[in-house]
Structure formats: structure tokens, C-alpha cells
Design an enzyme around this catalytic site. Structure first.
Site, PDB file in Angstrom:
ATOM      1  N   HIS A 165      17.920   6.748 -10.903  1.00 32.69           N
ATOM      2  CA  HIS A 165      16.949   6.661  -9.819  1.00 32.69           C
ATOM      3  C   HIS A 165      16.168   7.959  -9.640  1.00 32.69           C
ATOM      4  O   HIS A 165      15.313   8.048  -8.767  1.00 32.69           O
ATOM      5  CB  HIS A 165      17.656   6.302  -8.506  1.00 32.69           C
ATOM      6  CG  HIS A 165      18.243   4.920  -8.538  1.00 32.69           C
ATOM      7  ND1 HIS A 165      19.512   4.674  -8.979  1.00 32.69           N
ATOM      8  CD2 HIS A 165      17.725   3.716  -8.204  1.00 32.69           C
ATOM      9  CE1 HIS A 165      19.762   3.378  -8.902  1.00 32.69           C
ATOM     10  NE2 HIS A 165      18.691   2.777  -8.451  1.00 32.69           N
TER      11      HIS A 165
ATOM     12  N   GLU B 201      28.156   2.933 -10.963  1.00 34.56           N
ATOM     13  CA  GLU B 201      27.426   4.158 -10.609  1.00 34.56           C
ATOM     14  C   GLU B 201      28.417   5.221 -10.178  1.00 34.56           C
ATOM     15  O   GLU B 201      29.219   4.996  -9.285  1.00 34.56           O
ATOM     16  CB  GLU B 201      26.437   3.862  -9.485  1.00 34.56           C
ATOM     17  CG  GLU B 201      25.695   5.084  -8.980  1.00 34.56           C
ATOM     18  CD  GLU B 201      26.487   5.896  -7.966  1.00 34.56           C
ATOM     19  OE1 GLU B 201      26.352   7.133  -7.976  1.00 34.56           O
ATOM     20  OE2 GLU B 201      27.247   5.307  -7.186  1.00 34.56           O
TER      21      GLU B 201
ATOM     22  N   GLU C  17       0.815  -1.211   0.000  1.00 40.15           N
ATOM     23  CA  GLU C  17       0.000   0.000   0.000  1.00 40.15           C
ATOM     24  C   GLU C  17       0.853   1.268   0.000  1.00 40.15           C
ATOM     25  O   GLU C  17       0.474   2.286  -0.592  1.00 40.15           O
ATOM     26  CB  GLU C  17      -0.941   0.001   1.207  1.00 40.15           C
ATOM     27  CG  GLU C  17      -2.029  -1.055   1.170  1.00 40.15           C
ATOM     28  CD  GLU C  17      -1.635  -2.383   1.778  1.00 40.15           C
ATOM     29  OE1 GLU C  17      -2.541  -3.198   2.059  1.00 40.15           O
ATOM     30  OE2 GLU C  17      -0.409  -2.612   1.972  1.00 40.15           O
TER      31      GLU C  17
ATOM     32  N   ILE D 109      22.964  -0.240 -19.588  1.00 40.72           N
ATOM     33  CA  ILE D 109      23.273  -1.319 -18.647  1.00 40.72           C
ATOM     34  C   ILE D 109      22.463  -2.571 -18.928  1.00 40.72           C
ATOM     35  O   ILE D 109      22.868  -3.673 -18.578  1.00 40.72           O
ATOM     36  CB  ILE D 109      23.060  -0.834 -17.201  1.00 40.72           C
ATOM     37  CG1 ILE D 109      23.923   0.392 -16.924  1.00 40.72           C
ATOM     38  CG2 ILE D 109      23.388  -1.926 -16.196  1.00 40.72           C
ATOM     39  CD1 ILE D 109      25.407   0.183 -17.195  1.00 40.72           C
TER      40      ILE D 109
END
Length: 781
Positions: A721, A692, A21, A458
Site C-alpha cells: 500500500h 499481511e 473527484e 498474492i
């Protein structure tokens, strides 16, 4: 004697809800489909359900403030006012807009602050990238790295710990608030200033903690849990003095509040004398990772110190052998008395799914061996009852626990003689490439004839709503195998042709057929099982369902060759074969605990080796074997690093080294500090490694420069991200920083990570800008 006289504690519980949720509420809010009130209402309902569930199961020490909308370390930064410049914060309570901008980045003027700039107050968040993110100790949970500098001034800027304590109290629950301890917080932070030790800020940080603790005490809290997992690390004398300074100050300034000092993920070891010298009322021990520390701690601890015994595994999913646990802890409980003992999980239950009873499709034998968060709390209550009332009162339950452990140990579903025979004949030569990199690289450069600064991605492309809908329909039988295959081929073809159009040099097929980079392979290997509802939080709204590695591993048939062959048939450009490495599959699974992790990893490596050889046989010239989780398996104590790295690197090489010199092996690693394991990364001997680096502004490359890393490197040039679309200029700037650390010959250009979680609307301009940046940097070179 009442069970209430022996406290049953949890250190934290899953936040996401049984049906995820929280994920749904967050993503609706970020997309502008709901408002702040709707998000906070869902969060409040999840907290209430967690408290109610724990009480119903028999937990008597219930935590509060273990819930987070994104990350508990980010919550701590908000609490102490550690908001870097660039997020538009000028003091006062930290808004959700600022909070989520720190987590996800923001674009001032575009209408998208972490996807929610259209909400009230969001205009205070300026254009800024997300804070750096990395792994929480050796788990697969990610935390937002605090950024601190010499001029940092701490001020109480969030009353979340107090608000959630009062929220629970209003519902009738007396809770133990949880806070990340001040010393661990500073240890997790990064410095914005060169040659600055964040621990110099401790004196300024402690008054904020005092303010929070005083408010909690005034509101009625009698205990508070301060998490100091730094106590299981290698600490120098300065860090030990910082712990003593901090807890003496807190005890002096808030004398009436009892502190449970929580350690987890390992043994306290040589930090024990420091821990026992602190003026705290209780000490939590991880007795799953380090059962050997119980006796020495119990012997050395003062008689009035409450010991919290972390005897149920908070990191894995196997049922506990309750009689065996009782054998270990009964002498200590008898010696110290039940008024000086609590029993608890080894760590927060954040790291395990919520309820195994939701799983209606698991093999019955396997299901009987599993315990998720709810079952683990029930195990604690059973132990508590046995410790107070004696084993006879629970004879049937304890016998069933022993029988389940024995059934699992003997099950033919767990053991495969053919796998054992194959691993027994592995040789050292199988884990070595035929030639050195210097030789291989010349052969590969001639074979591929790529431009300088070659571009690639990637592996994964967006898993759109249409992709997810088709996968769900196929799983339910509403979409036939033929129609699903046609759909996936169409998605793959569109992705391949689009990559050609924008000018990428090395292509990928997009992985539309894959649900997850580990789950996909686990479903095609023997020895793995999968849940329907076994979700755990990775970061923010990102949830994963880790595979359950319960038995010996083998590869019955090829797993990726068909999809690679189809994708390569669509283009003349190199198409990478995409695999997940054995160490990552291991570290991102719930792993069997009946054999050594190294043995389980070696089995997986042999299965991956089979796939690599089949890909090469089908014509694959480049094969990427991702080891995103290599570093997170690193033991927290340096003395144990070598053993882990030796077998982890051997397993990667065992999977990758059977190919010819002209076949180029790539690997990818996520969110990790590399300077202290650079030798091991070099020993992997991958032809190309992608990592990264965008959030760290290429700082992570310093280790490769200092080491003079010889192989090729693809430093990530934009943060996948965050929803922000980087400009070509931003990428050029990052590549300029990379060129100061690496030779031009070494550098590949790629995003930070796979693009599965992004939208095509974000991916297409980002990759187009990346290709344009490559053209610009070639002109500058």
C-alpha cells in the site's frame, strides 16, 4: 407544526464526490501533477457540495469535519499531535507532507514522499514506512492505526474541526462538528511499548479535546457530535470508568456546548448504564443493527436526554420500509416528545454510494429497491414529516414504500428453486479434506519439489493505464472481443515470462482480465448486480464499487479456467488458480437482507466449489481462494463470534475441500488481528495461508507461534500500500523476525497483498529484491 421541530440528522456523508473527484485530486497531487492549493480547492468544493446537498434534501442537522483527505482517525492523530518519530515532525501544525507520509510512507532522498516530495514543505518528512492500517470495526473501510507510547505528549496540532466549521458557517450553514471521541481513539491505537495500556494517556489527551471544543463553542457551535463506537464493544470496568472520566471532564470544562454521543454498528447492551450516566445532551442509537435496544433505552433514559434514532441503514443499499419503521418509533416519539428526538441514519453514510439516480443501466425493478445516500436522506425527511404531521399527509409515499418492499420479497428475480434445492442437500463431509494436513503436505512436497522459502505473489499485477484504457474501450464497443482478448493474452504472457526471468517459484497470471477481486466473480454469478457510479471509499483514494447481492447465487459456467489454462501453457512452473472466497465475496458486497447471511454465503460457496473442481480437472495443482475479509465479518461482541466463525469456516471449506490431497489450497487474509481467532484460521485447513505482516514487523505472527499453527504461512514481507521499494536487506530483516516465530519449513515468501494498485516501476524492483532476499535467507538457513 413545522418539520423543523423534529431534527433530521446525518452523522457523516460520503467524501469522495459523485464522480470520485477526491480520488482524482489526491492522485494528481501525489504524482506531482498538481499542487497543494489545487488539492485543497477540490476538497473545499466537495465539502460545500455536501452541505448544500443535505440542506436541499431537508436535513436540518448537518455535520462538519466528517470530510477527510485520507482518514478521520489519521485526522485525529494529527489534531492531537500523535506523530511518531521518523516523520520529521518537530511540533506546530502538521503539514500535508507529514500527514501523507504517515498514511503512505516516505523515502527521504529519493524525491518521493508518498509521491509528493517535490512539493513545498515535503522535505520535513523523513524516511519512514506508513503507519499500520486495519479495518474500521466490521466495515470494509480502513483506518490508520495510531501509534502511542509511554512518552506520548499530546498537543493541539491541527485546527481542522474548527476550520471546517467556520468554512461551513461562512457559506451559511450551521453545522454540528464531528470528532472521534477520546476513548474510542485510544481504544483504536496500538502501543509502541510492551505492556503499556494506551488508556493511561487519557488524562493527557483530554485537554486537547477541551481546547478544540472551547474553540468551536466560541465560534458559535451549539452542538458537537462525539463518536464513541467503542460503546458497542465488550468493555471492562476500566474502559467504562475511562468514559465517565472523559465526559465528566469535558462537561465541566466546556459547560455550554451540547454533546451528541454517537454509538453505531451494534447495541450498547451492558454498557447502557455507563452511557446513560454520562453528562451529555444526546445519545445516538443504531436501530438497524440493534432495533431491540430502543425500548429499554427510551425507558431508562432521563426525560431531557435527546435520543437520536438511527433508523435508516447507513451500511446497506436497500430502500427502507417506512411504515414498518414508523410502527417501531412512533410510540417512543409520542412518549418523549418531538423536542427530545432526532432521526438519523444508523451510522455515517460514508459506507454507501451517493446517488442511485446516477445509475442508468440497472434493472428497473432492482433500481426501485435501492436507496443510496441521497435517497436515504430523503427517506429520513419523509419519516420526519410523517412523525410531525401524521401518516395521512404522506399516504402515497408510505404506500409506495410498502409496495416496493413487498414486490422485492415476492420477485422471481430474487428466488431460484434450483439453488434452494442444492443447498438443502449439503452434507458435513463436503466441507472436509480427504486427509489431514500432515499427510497432504508430504504428498505436495514430493509433487512440487520447491526450494526452501518458496517465493510467490498474492495474485494481481499492476492494472496500468493501458489495461484500464483497453477495458474501457472494450466496454464501450470500441475494442472488439478478439482484439481485447489478444491484448489480455499479451499482458498475461509478458507477466508470466517476467516472473520466470526473476526466479519466482510459484507464478500467477496477473489477473489483467479482472476489474476487481469481487466484482469479477459477481459479474459471472447469478444473483449479483453492479453499478456504474456506486463508489465507496475503502481508504485514501482507494474506492470500490461493491456488488449488490440481491438474489440466489449460482455459477452458470466456468469463470477462470480458460485464463488459468492459457497462463499455465506458458510455463513449466506451478501456476496458481486464483479465486475469491465466499466469505469475502459476501462481506465485500451489499448483501440481501431477506435471508440469513450464512445462507447467502453457503450459496456462494457452492458456486466457488464448482470452479475449484473445474480448475483441478483442468490440471491446476495450486488453487488460491482468498478470504481477505474473513475477520471483518466478525461480530463486535465476542458472544456472537462462534456462530459467525462456524458458518464462515464451513463455507470456506465447502468451497475448497472437494479436491485431492495433492492439490494445494492457498488462502490470503488482509489486515487483521489473528490472535483471537487463530483456532478458526487453523480450522480453515488451508495448506498455505498468506497474511499481511510487514507494517506490524511480523508481530501478527505471534498468534501463529503461540498456537503452534501447523500449516504453511506466507508472511507478507513488504507493504504494497506504499510506493516505497523495499531493499533486499529490509526483507531479510523481516524474514529473520519471521523465523523467530515460525519454523523454516512453514515459511513462504510473498508481498503483503495483491499488486494491482502499484506501478510496474515499483513492482519490478520490489519483487526482484524479494527473490534476492529469499536467496540470502536460504544461505543463512
Amino acid at each position: 407544526m413545522s418539520i423543523s421541530t423534529l431534527p433530521i440528522a446525518t452523522l457523516g456523508t460520503p467524501r469522495i464526490g459523485a464522480r470520485r473527484e477526491l480520488k482524482t485530486a489526491l492522485e494528481r497531487y501525489w504524482s506531482g501533477k498538481s499542487d497543494e492549493n489545487a488539492l485543497l480547492t477540490t476538497a473545499s468544493a466537495l465539502r460545500a457540495a455536501n452541505w448544500s446537498r443535505q440542506q436541499a434534501l431537508g436535513v436540518t442537522v448537518i455535520p462538519s469535519n466528517d470530510f477527510s483527505l485520507y482518514d478521520h482517525v489519521l485526522d485525529t492523530s494529527a489534531m492531537v499531535g500523535a506523530i511518531p518519530e521518523g516523520y520529521g515532525w518537530t511540533g506546530g501544525p502538521v503539514s500535508l507532507a507529514t500527514y501523507f507520509a504517515m498514511a503512505r510512507g516516505s523515502d527521504r532522498g529519493t524525491g518521493h514522499e508518498a509521491g509528493v516530495d517535490n512539493h513545498a514543505g515535503a522535505g520535513h518528512a523523513h524516511c519512514a514506512g506508513a503507519q499500520e492500517m486495519t479495518k474500521w470495526f466490521d466495515t470494509n473501510y480502513h483506518y490508520m492505526v495510531p501509534e502511542l507510547g509511554r512518552q506520548q505528549h499530546f498537543v493541539l496540532s491541527s485546527l481542522k474541526p474548527l476550520d471546517e466549521y467556520l468554512e461551513a458557517k461562512a457559506l451559511g450553514y450551521q453545522t454540528r462538528p464531528v470528532l472521534l471521541g477520546p476513548v474510542s481513539y485510544l481504544g483504536l491505537a496500538k502501543s509502541r511499548d510492551a505492556d503499556f495500556d494506551t488508556f493511561a494517556l487519557l488524562e493527557g489527551l483530554l485537554p486537547v479535546y477541551v481546547d478544540v471544543l472551547r474553540r468551536l463553542a466560541a465560534a458559535g457551535a451549539d452542538w458537537v457530535q462525539l463518536d464513541e463506537p467503542c460503546l458497542v464493544l465488550d468493555l471492562d470496568d476500566a474502559r467504562r470508568r475511562a468514559l465517565q472520566q472523559a465526559y465528566r471532564f469535558l462537561a465541566r470544562e466546556v459547560p455550554g456546548l451540547k454533546i451528541m454521543l454517537a454509538t453505531y454498528f451494534g447495541d450498547i447492551g451492558d454498557n447502557l448504564d455507563t452511557a446513560l450516566s454520562l453528562p451529555v445532551a444526546g445519545l445516538h442509537l443504531d436501530l438497524v443493527r440493534a432495533p431491540e435496544q430502543l425500548e429499554v433505552v427510551a425507558t431508562k433514559a432521563s426525560s431531557d436526554l435527546v435520543l437520536s434514532l438511527g433508523v435508516i441503514d447507513g451500511r446497506n443499499v436497500w430502500c427502507a420500509n417506512l411504515p414498518a419503521i414508523l410502527d417501531c418509533i412512533e410510540p417512543v416519539v409520542a412518549r418523549r416528545g418531538i423536542d427530545r428526538v432526532q432521526i438519523a441514519p444508523s451510522c455515517s453514510l460514508l459506507h454507501v454510494p451517493i446517488d442511485v439516480e446516477l445509475e442508468d443501466a440497472l434493472d428497473p425493478d432492482l433500481k426501485s429497491w435501492l436507496a443510496f445516500a441521497n435517497q436515504k436522506m430523503s427517506e429520513l425527511v419523509t419519516l420526519g414529516t410523517a412523525l410531525v404531521s401524521g401518516r395521512a399527509a404522506l399516504q402515497a409515499s408510505l404506500a409506495a414504500s410498502s409496495a416496493a418492499a413487498e414486490a422485492r420479497r415476492r420477485s422471481p428475480k430474487v428466488h431460484d428453486p434450483a439453488v434452494a434445492a442444492r443447498t438443502a442437500v449439503v452434507t458435513a463431509d463436503m466441507a472436509r479434506r480427504r486427509s489431514r494436513f500432515a499427510v497432504r503436505s508430504q504428498i505436495q512436497r514430493q509433487r512440487f519439489a520447491l526450494p526452501a522459502f518458496p517465493t510467490t505473489t498474492i495474485g494481481s499485477f499492476p492494472q496500468t493505464a493501458d489495461v484500464r484504457k483497453a477495458r474501457a474501450a472494450h466496454a464501450k464497443g470500441a475494442l472488439s472481443d478478439v482484439d481485447y482478448d489478444t491484448f489480455l493474452r499479451d499482458e498475461t504472457a509478458r507477466a508470466v515470462h517476467w516472473q520466470e526471468r526473476i526466479g519466482l517459484d510459484v507464478l500467477v497470471h496477473g489477473e489483467f482480465e479482472r476489474n476487481d477481486m469481487v466484482q469479477y466473480f459477481g459479474e459471472l454469478l447469478s444473483g449479483f448486480a453492479f453499478t456504474r457510479h456506486g463508489w465507496v471509499q475503502s481508504y485514501g483514494s482507494r474506492c470500490v464499487r461493491p456488488p449488490i447481492l440481491y438474489g440466489d447465487v449460482a455459477r452458470p459456467q466456468p469463470m477462470t479456467v480458460g485464463w488459468w489454462t492459457f497462463a499455465q501453457s506458458l510455463t513449466e512452473k506451478p501456476m496458481k488458480g486464483m479465486l475469491t472466497g465466499p466469505v469475502t465475496i459476501l462481506n465485500w458486497s451489499f448483501v440481501r437482507d431477506d435471508i440469513a447471511r450464512s445462507a447467502a454465503c453457503r450459496q456462494i460457496a457452492l458456486a466457488i466449489r464448482d470452479e475449484v473442481m473445474d480448475l483441478e480437472g483442468a490440471g491446476a495443482q495450486m488453487i488460491q481462494i482468498d478470504e481477505a475479509a474473513l475477520r471483518e465479518g466478525l461480530p463486535l461482541r465476542r458472544a456472537r463470534w462462534k456462530d459467525y466463525l462456524d458458518w464462515a469456516i464451513e463455507c470456506f471449506r465447502l468451497g475448497s475441500s472437494g479436491v485431492a490431497d495433492e492439490t494445494q489450497i492457498h488462502t490470503h487474509m488482509c489486515y487483521a488481528q489473528f490472535n483471537d481467532i487463530i483456532d478458526a484460521i487453523a480450522a480453515m485447513d488451508a495448506d498455505v495461508i498468506s497474511i499481511e505482516t510487514s507494517r506490524s514487523k511480523m508481530e501478527l505472527l505471534d498468534a501463529f507461534r503461540t498456537y503452534k499453527y501447523p500449516n504453511d504461512i506466507g508472511p507478507g514481507v513488504y507493504d504494497i500500500h506504499s510506493p516505497r521499494v523495499p531493499t533486499a536487506g529490509e526483507i531479510v530483516n523481516l524474514l529473520t523476525l519471521a523465523r523467530r516465530r515460525l519454523s523454516d519449513r512453514q515459511i513462504w515468501i510473498n508481498p503483503d497483498c495483491g499488486l494491482k494498485t502499484r506501478t510496474w516501476e515499483e513492482v519490478k524492483p520490489s519483487l526482484a529484491n524479494m527473490v534476492e532476499a529469499a536467496k540470502q535467507i536460504r544461505r543463512l538457513a
